[in-house]
Structure formats: C-alpha cells, structure tokens
Design an enzyme around this catalytic site. Structure first.
Site, short mmCIF file in Angstrom:
data_model
loop_
_atom_site.label_atom_id
_atom_site.label_comp_id
_atom_site.label_asym_id
_atom_site.label_seq_id
_atom_site.Cartn_x
_atom_site.Cartn_y
_atom_site.Cartn_z
N VAL A 128 3.98 -0.91 4.18
CA VAL A 128 2.63 -1.23 4.63
C VAL A 128 1.96 -2.10 3.56
CG1 VAL A 128 0.39 -0.34 5.38
CG2 VAL A 128 2.48 0.95 5.88
N LEU B 5 0.82 -1.22 0.00
CA LEU B 5 0.00 0.00 0.00
C LEU B 5 0.85 1.26 0.00
CD1 LEU B 5 -2.69 -1.01 2.65
CD2 LEU B 5 -2.96 -0.97 0.17
N LYS C 140 1.79 -3.04 8.91
CA LYS C 140 2.99 -2.20 8.80
C LYS C 140 4.18 -3.00 9.32
CE LYS C 140 3.44 1.77 11.20
NZ LYS C 140 3.32 3.21 11.51
N PHE D 269 9.20 3.92 8.63
CA PHE D 269 9.11 2.71 9.44
C PHE D 269 9.39 1.47 8.59
CE2 PHE D 269 7.27 0.57 13.16
CZ PHE D 269 7.01 -0.69 12.64
N ASP E 264 4.55 14.53 14.40
CA ASP E 264 4.81 14.24 12.98
C ASP E 264 3.51 14.26 12.18
OD1 ASP E 264 6.45 13.78 10.83
OD2 ASP E 264 6.43 11.61 11.06
#
Length: 865
Positions: free
Chosen positions: A534, A526, A548, A531, A645
């Site tokens: 996803v 996606l 994720k 990080f 963020d």
C-alpha cells in the site's frame, strides 16, 4: 417464635434503619422540614412506583449525583441528573427545600450549595413540597394545590421521557435541549446535543459541539420525514405543536425513551418486559447518507447506489474529477439556468428526505396545485412540497436557494418537486420514455443470450458424457484479460458463479497513479499485506490517496480483487473505508482508497511508543466504531456481509482516530434468510478465526463476532492474539497440520496464552491484571475500572466456543452503549481448534482443566528462510 406486643416500640424501627440502611423509608413527597441525604440511602418514589429519585454513583465512580431512574426495571436506567456538572466528591450531601423556597443540593463538607432551582418566588402563603410524578417529572409545588413552581421536565439532560416536551415555549422562555453524557460513567455535559429548530419548517438537529452532524427532516404530519421507522402505533402517540405559543415535540408511552448517547447517536428504545431488555427501535445517524450535507447542494444520498451521492435530474457534479473520486461534498449545479419566463417546470423526486428547512416559506392553507403555481411565479423558488403527507397531502413549503442534505429511501420519505429549465425538463421526459423502451429491448436481448448460453451448456454436457476433453490453450481465458474487460467497460458481466455484478467505479490510469506515488517508491510505502503493498499518493489537485497494488507474487488474485471492488464500492458507512477507484492495466491491479492519516490500529496498539497515546477513552471509542461498522455489514447495509478477516491490521484510523474497517477481499454476501455457509477454502487469520470456521469451514455472522471479540481483548490487553495467516486454498488447517514440517508450535502454547489467559484471570476475579498497564496508569482509566471489566466480559462472550452462545452485533452494541444493561456470564472460549483433529479417544491426547480443554497436538507452520 412469635413477636410479643411489647416489641412494637418506635425504637425498634430506628434500630432497624441504623443497622440496615437499605431498608430506609422511601418518601412519596419531600416537605420543607425534611431532607434527602446520601448517608441515609433514602429515595423519593412516584405514586405508582415507576420512577425513583435519589443519590447515586455511576459505575465505579466516586462522584455523587442526584438523579431519576426507573424503579421496576432491574437494569438501572438513568433518565435525569440534577447536578451533572457539579458532582459531590464524597457521600456527605443532601437535598432539601431551602428557606428561600428553592430545591438545593448541599455539600456538607464545605456547607455550600452545589445545585439549586434558582427560583425567585418571594413570600408564600402555603408551604412547598417536592414530588416525583408517575411520568418521571420531579416538581416543586404548593402543598395545597398542583401549581408547579419548578419542574425537571423543563431541564432535561440526555433523555426525553413521555409527556416531556422537546423545543421552545413562549410562556416560560425555555428552549429545551437534550445533551449527552460525557461518557458511560460520566453524566457531565457531553459534546453532543439535540435541539428542535423552530425557524422555517421545524425539525430537530443533532450537534457535535456547534457543528451540525444530522437532522431529522421536518415534521410531516405523523413523523419526521427522515425517520421512516417512526410509524404511529397503538401504544405510541406522537404530538407535534407548531404555533405562536410553542414549537414542541412529545410522545406518550411510559416505557419508551428517546436519548442522545455520548457517541452522538440519537436512539429510540423500548423496555421489553418479557425479555428484560431495552430494545432499540431506531437510531440516527445510521449510514454515510445521514451525515449532514454529505452530498452538497442539489445532491442526494442513496445507500443503494454507487457512488452513494447522486445529482438530481437536470443537475451535474460541480467538479467532475472530485465527484469521480467520491469527494462529492461540493454538490451539483444546474445544467441549464432557469429562464423565469413561465417556461420552467418541475421534476418530481420521489421518496425523499426533504431538504434543510431553515430558509423556507410555509403556507399550510393551500394544496399542491396552488403551491406549484406559487413556486413557478417566484424566480427565487427552487422546489416545493406538501407540509403534511396525511390524507393525500396538504399544505405548501417552498425552498429558495440551494437544496441541501437530501437523501432517498426505499420506503419512506415524500415527493419533492424541483424546478428545472424547460430544456432539461424535456430531456428528463425523453430519457424516462427511452428508459422504458430500452428496458424492454434489454429484457429481450437478455432472454436471447440466456437461451444461447443454456443451449451451449446442454451441447457441452452431451459431449462431455462421451469423452473427457483436454482444453486447448485458446479455450482458456486469462483471468487478467477477463478482469481488464470487465473493469474497463464497466458493464454487467457473468462471473464464474453465474451472478451479475455492476462495477460502477471510477477508473484511473496507471501512469497517473505512478506519478501520484512517485513511481511507487519505498519512501511512499505505508504497509504491506497478503494482497501486496500500500502506497501513499497525492493527486495533482492535492488530494491524498492510498493505493493498494496487487503483487505479482501474492497468493491473493483476481477473485479477491473483484470481490473487494464488488463489495466495498457498494458499502457506505463512517466506519468503513471508502473505495475511490481502481486501476487495471497490463497485468497491474490496484485499488484507490481514501488516505487515513493514522494508518492501521495494530501500528498503534502494538507499538511501544504509539500505544501510550491510546487512552482508555480512545480505545473504547475505537471499539464502538468497529462494532458500528460490523453491525452495518451484518444488519443495516444493502447486503448482509460477512467480513471473514476482521483483525487489528484491517482496521484503519483517520486523523480523528475514527476506526474504519478495510480489506474486503475475503468477504462474502449473505442472503437475508441465510444464517451460515460452508466453504472448502478456509482463509483469513487463525488467531481471529472462530473454531467452527477453522475446523469445518462454517462461517456466519457469529464467526465475525468471534473475530471482534478477539480484537476487543487485544485492545484491552495490548497483546497480540498471535494468529496465523493463510490465503492458499490448499493450505487449510489440515494441510498445515500434516504437510508442513518446519517450525513446530503447540496449540496450547499458541492459543492458551491469549484467550485462555484472559479467561483464567476472569474466572479468578483478577481480570484487571491482564489490562494494558498503560491505560491503567491514568487516573481517568482507574475511575473507569468497571467499564473496562465490562468490556472484558463482552469480549469473552464474543469468543465463546459455541457459535449459538455468542451475541449478535446489535446486542454487543447495546451492551457497549448501556452501563445498565445486564450482561450474562461467559462460557469457556473457543481456541480456534477446540477439539481433536485426529478424532482420538485416547485420554493421553487431551489435558483436562477446570476451565478449558486444549488438545495436545502440534501445528506446523512454514516459515520463510
């Protein structure tokens, strides 16, 4: 020069009225021989000049309405609209009493009525007059008495005024309902309404069209059960009548209004004269637990637990797999069926919003003991409670069948007695007794462990004073092993900050997630961020999820992973993404979220094709949703959270384009008495960073407000703020400035383009020129130009250079939700780097401008080859 008596001539007054229509006389009453016209700018004013009635155009609209507003309040606040669904398209209309004894609004262009009171009164002995009363009620009455033939209080729009009744009246046959405006500048009937349900134990509901989205809980003597903020005070008197003649709710306080907004929020506001603002006293729904039937049958919501839905003692989740994944709408079922032989009993559930009351049995003449006996002898009875909590409680209400839409409160609510089978009741008693014993043992063990830890720390400290120790490999625990141990046991642990955290989160097997995502195939990807990647997945039961997965190469690590698990699992709000579970397996770390069909906001806002689907109304709704989510984090959640963020890519959109704030890896918890904090690890996206955070590492609620302001301006302009991402603690602004050597970009080119350009255009009165042309091409957006400009002004207030000048999110919500709230003029924006990093006094190092100052320094950023 003095006026001569010869100037006192009637034609003088006529001449003044013609030249200065704003000085036209305001009527106290309107007789059958008079008319109120748009062109004359005349109004009808109540006797004490509290309220005023006249024609108006909302904002930049070209449509004309007849309405009532507060006369003495400088911010125009409309409380009633007559022809809300039949506006005049031009200023050529009037209000008068017709020959058939009705109040009528005429369109003189077509010589047709657009609104009427529709009375059938026949021949009258005395003429009629229309009068605006001091409580805001516009009435049609006989000129020689106070008998009302018609009153506006019987036909409310979106606002309940003092003395106005909400509910049913047998005499008139009316059931008074509040219905929202369609939009900020559109008074026509919206999708949301508030209605007092008269069946069973009366309470009011908020509807989205025909679907219930919230209910108030029943009237329990001095307030509605699920509004703990609704406390009787000296200046506010509540009246609730439930009889054979009427079921109504009203209150007395002239400068207080109850209204349903075009976004579906029911809110109570008071006018504060000293501050010249409308102050919001309470609003509903407030969090996810307020959503109607959120936790299903026999389930109750609690915003202080994880998950937020819980089963009443003696009940269990109807579908354990769905319950573990936070899909708890199926509710709970009994562990043991009722015997109905006299052995059943009751468990008391304290501080509860009482269940839905449409199918209840009332007996206000008996007390709690008699109520218990009555419920025990009725096989269909499932619960009971008092109908009135005053003076120790009185009356009896009995539920038959399922118990729906319950939630608990830290302060408020009342006791609910739920029937249980004898075996489950015995288990509850044993568990409660065991909990007390277990708590004592737990405290003792905790004290012993604390003593051992403190002793070990003291011994280490003594040893370190003598020599510097070099840690051996076996003394350093892997962060991966630590997080594995913590999450797999789901027990309390001591983190590096010496804080305890309870990670009550469903754990999922790696293999199950691999199968759900087709072995993490690229086709299921996606998106990708700091990080990791996803993926979209689907569980065996057909439930779609988003996974994720932490990349091994990611600069973010276990700290961010733990932070997101700790924070987002505890947060429940319609505008925050829901965390369903996590997975930690052999170095793999994954978070499982609800799947949101429309991906992230930036994938729409900055895409040439998708952005055309973002009308101004959709953008405005998205803005309001983000603001509500941020307000919840700052003010209404269990913890005060600073996100740090907030940006377009961290706002996800569900199938209805409802925004949900995501990615809490950088977030921090604040104490209720904290206003700001400092960090040496500046993380986030520089295009969205407040100057004080980027420069000095100081973050607060106001730094989130700055990010929101940048995001709002992006939504309006359709342009990126062109920020920089950094997650390495060593790569703060200083190290980027002095140590990176690749692509060189000047700050003036970077930040002046966005915030500076918006600011310049605003100062020059050309703010509309920087609006995304796509939303300005539609006729609906053109009519809402005033609203768009207002949002630009709000965005600039949020990005002001000094944190103390920026509004808090509660103020932002008021400014967004009220067309009449006065907005101050913004000062110059911060540009993330608003002062010299080199602390030079050289005049050549800065360039001066009437509007702003940007230092002529360069910012170097490492670009991948």
């Amino acid at each position: 020069m003095r006026s001569s008596p010869n100037y006192h001539h009637p034609y003088t007054f006529v001449f003044v009225v013609i030249l200065f229509p704003a000085l036209a006389v305001s009527y106290k009453t309107l007789s059958a021989t008079e008319s109120l016209t748009i062109s004359s700018n005349e109004t009808i004013v109540s006797h004490n000049e509290t309220f005023e009635l006249g024609f108006f155009t909302p904002g930049s609209s070209s449509r004309w309405y007849l309405g009532i507003w507060y006369k003495k309040i400088p911010t125009r606040t409309y409380v009633w609209v007559a022809n809300r669904d039949n506006p005049l398209s031009h200023p050529n209309g009037s209000l008068k009493i017709s020959s058939d004894n009705n109040l009528v609004i005429y369109d003189h262009s077509s010589n047709t009525p657009v609104w009427s009171t529709n009375l059938t009164v026949g021949t009258l002995r005395s003429p009629l007059v229309a009068e605006l009363l001091d409580n805001g009620n516009f009435v049609l009455r006989h000129s020689n008495n106070n008998e009302y033939l018609w009153q506006s209080f019987d036909f409310p729009t979106d606002t309940l005024l003092p003395d106005m009744k909400l509910g049913w009246d047998k005499k008139t046959g009316l059931d008074r309902v509040l219905r929202s405006w369609r939009g900020v500048e559109d008074p026509s009937s919206g999708d949301f309404s508030t209605k007092l349900e008269t069946r069973g134990f009366p309470e009011y509901y908020v509807f989205n069209k025909e679907r219930i989205i919230y209910r108030s809980g029943p009237w329990i003597g001095n307030r509605f059960s699920c509004i703990p903020e609704m406390k009787p005070v000296d200046y506010m008197v509540y009246t609730f009548i439930a009889s054979n003649e009427e079921v109504t709710y009203s209150y007395q306080d002239v400068y207080s209004v109850l209204s349903v907004s075009y976004m579906g929020t029911l809110q109570r506001r008071n006018w504060i004269e000293s501050a010249q603002i409308w102050k919001q006293l309470w609003y509903q729904p407030k969090d996810i637990c307020d959503n109607y039937k959120q936790c299903g049958s026999y389930g109750y919501g609690d915003s202080n637990t994880i998950p937020s839905c819980n089963c009443i003692k003696g009940f269990e989740g109807r579908n354990e797999q769905e319950w573990a994944l936070r899909d708890d709408s199926a509710g709970c079922v009994r562990k043991t069926k009722l015997s109905c032989d006299g052995r059943d009993g009751f468990v008391v559930v304290k501080k509860m919003k009482l269940p839905d009351t449409t199918a209840t049995v009332l007996d206000r003449g008996i007390g709690l003991k008699e109520c218990e006996a009555k419920c025990l002898n009725d096989c269909n009875c499932t619960a009971y409670a008092n109908t009135d909590i005053r003076d120790g409680g009185s009356g009896c209400v009995i539920w038959k069948g399922g118990l729906f839409d319950i939630r608990s409160y830290a302060n408020g609510g009342q006791d609910l007695y739920v029937k249980l089978a004898a075996t489950d009741l015995d288990h509850v008693r044993i568990t409660s007794h065991g909990t007390i014993i277990g708590s004592g043992i737990g405290v003792t063990i905790f004290l012993l462990i604390s003593i051992i830890i403190l002793f070990g720390y003291w011994k280490r400290k003594q040893k370190s004073d003598i020599t510097i120790q070099t840690p051996r490999v076996d003394q350093v625990r892997s962060q991966d092993l630590l997080i594995d141990e913590v999450l797999l046991t789901s027990e309390r642990y001591i983190s590096r900050e010496n804080k305890t955290d309870d990670l009550e989160l469903p754990l999922m097997e790696f293999e199950a997630l691999a199968m759900a995502t087709n072995r993490f195939s690229d086709a299921n990807m996606l998106g990708q961020g700091g990080f990791g990647i996803v993926y979209k997945g689907m569980l065996p039961d057909g439930k779609e999820i988003a996974v994720k997965r932490l990349s091994k190469m990611s600069l973010q690590g276990t700290d961010e992973f733990k932070n997101e698990v700790r924070l987002i699992a505890r947060l429940q709000h319609i505008n925050l993404v829901r965390l369903l579970g996590c997975c930690v397996d052999k170095g793999e770390k994954m978070l499982i979220y609800e799947y949101l069909e429309n991906l992230s906001l930036d994938s729409h806002l900055f895409d040439k094709i998708r952005r055309s689907n973002l009308s101004w109304q959709k953008r405005f709704d998205i803005t309001n949703g983000i603001a509500r989510g941020l307000l919840y984090l700052h003010q209404d959640s269990r913890f005060r959270i600073i996100h740090r963020d907030l940006k377009a890519s961290n706002v996800l959109l569900d199938k209805n384009m409802t925004p949900k704030i995501s990615d809490f890896g950088m977030a921090r918890i604040f104490g209720r008495d904290e206003t700001e904090a400092n960090t040496r690890k500046v993380v986030g996206t520089y295009g969205y960073m407040a100057p004080e955070y980027a420069m000095d590492g100081i973050f607060s609620m106001k730094s989130d407000v700055f990010s929101f302001g940048v995001l709002l301006l992006e939504i309006i302009t359709g342009k990126r703020s062109k920020g920089f991402y950094n997650s390495n603690p060593k790569n703060n602004l200083y190290s980027i400035l002095f140590h990176s050597t690749l692509s060189v970009i000047t700050l003036k080119e970077r930040f002046h383009i966005f915030c500076g350009q918006v600011w310049r255009y605003w100062k020059e009165g050309k703010g509309i020129e920087i609006v995304d042309p796509i939303i300005m091409d539609s006729s609906s957006s053109a009519l809402r130009t005033h609203e768009i400009l207002r949002c630009i002004q709000i965005g600039l207030l949020c990005v002001q250079e000094r944190a103390e000048d920026r509004p808090v999110m509660s103020t932002v919500m008021v400014m967004l939700g009220s067309e009449t709230t006065a907005i101050p003029q913004p000062k110059r924006p911060g540009f993330c780097v608003g002062r010299s990093l080199l602390e030079t006094e050289s005049s050549s190092s800065t360039q001066h401008d009437d509007d702003l100052t940007v230092n002529q320094i360069t910012l170097s950023v490492i670009d991948a080859r």
